[in-house]
Design an enzyme around this catalytic site. Sequence first.
Site, PDB file in Angstrom:
ATOM      1  N   ASP A   1       0.839  -1.184   0.014  1.00  0.00           N
ATOM      2  CA  ASP A   1      -0.186   0.012   0.064  1.00  0.00           C
ATOM      3  C   ASP A   1       0.886   1.078   0.005  1.00  0.00           C
ATOM      4  O   ASP A   1       2.317   1.222   0.705  1.00  0.00           O
ATOM      5  CB  ASP A   1      -1.005   0.218   1.126  1.00  0.00           C
ATOM      6  CG  ASP A   1      -1.933  -1.105   1.264  1.00  0.00           C
ATOM      7  OD1 ASP A   1      -2.134  -1.664   0.404  1.00  0.00           O
ATOM      8  OD2 ASP A   1      -2.132  -1.421   2.726  1.00  0.00           O
ATOM      9  N   TYR A   2       0.212   2.370  -0.637  1.00  0.00           N
ATOM     10  CA  TYR A   2       0.975   3.762  -0.398  1.00  0.00           C
ATOM     11  C   TYR A   2       1.520   4.114   1.014  1.00  0.00           C
ATOM     12  O   TYR A   2       2.422   4.394   1.088  1.00  0.00           O
ATOM     13  CB  TYR A   2       0.074   4.807  -0.927  1.00  0.00           C
ATOM     14  CG  TYR A   2       0.428   6.075  -0.664  1.00  0.00           C
ATOM     15  CD1 TYR A   2       1.108   6.354  -1.974  1.00  0.00           C
ATOM     16  CD2 TYR A   2      -0.187   6.983   0.000  1.00  0.00           C
ATOM     17  CE1 TYR A   2       1.547   7.713  -2.160  1.00  0.00           C
ATOM     18  CE2 TYR A   2       0.535   8.369  -0.137  1.00  0.00           C
ATOM     19  CZ  TYR A   2       1.072   8.784  -1.359  1.00  0.00           C
ATOM     20  OH  TYR A   2       1.736  10.098  -1.413  1.00  0.00           O
TER      21      TYR A   2
END
Length: 245
Positions: free
Chosen positions: A102-103
Amino acid sequence: MERLQKVIANAGVASRRKAEQMIQDGKVKVNGKLVTELGVKVSDSDRVEVEGVELTKEVKRYFLLYKPRGVVSAVTDDKGRSVVTDYFDDIPERLYPVGRLDYDTSGLLLMTNDGEFANLLMHPKYNVEKRYVARIKGIPEKEKLQQLARGIMIEGKKTAKAKVRQLSFDKAKQKAIVEITIHEGRNRQVRKMFEAIGHPVQKLTREAYGFLDLRHLNAGESRELSHHEVRQLKSLAKFGQKPHS
Ligand code: URA
């Protein structure tokens, strides 16, 4: 195995669309035989010729990146955010991430230009163990962590068994640090698992992928994998490890 037009495009001969046209126009041979239909797949050992010239194979490269938080696990981003390939500007091969983080998640991410290797590692059947360390809100009861270890329903499907252990907790700040090892790769899986027991993740790092870890690297740094490590990863993916009991 990869689609013929993709292999031609990756070799830098033409765009994928143009490569398709070249195939249909009878300009492409595989192992000496003319191929005019789309949909043919080739492997590394196949010899591909375009207009009589053999494709030179791109050298295969394999890297381990310590992805920082705030970076997208992709080759480009339409919102203009940093992407993982920004860390490989000096590498001429076209690398892409093996799976994604994920970011907001930091940690170990493999990067390669070897499609077969990436597909092998990402195949659900062969999923390699991934170890995460999560800072979570609140201090979980033992039973809650055992629930995670046994498997928990997220989005209507039970997660596979996991290894879970609490590393520390801070009573005053009401937070805990928990290590969790899973071998599936569902979207935002670790965050959803902790969410499901009522202890949302505040910070998440992937510390290990199979036998690889982040040793000697800081966020934003990478290193090339050795020949031996690549072979080990391939065999790990193929022969896997038994699910935890
Ligand atoms: N699980 C998550 O929730 N996020 C990641 O980036 C990886 C696993």
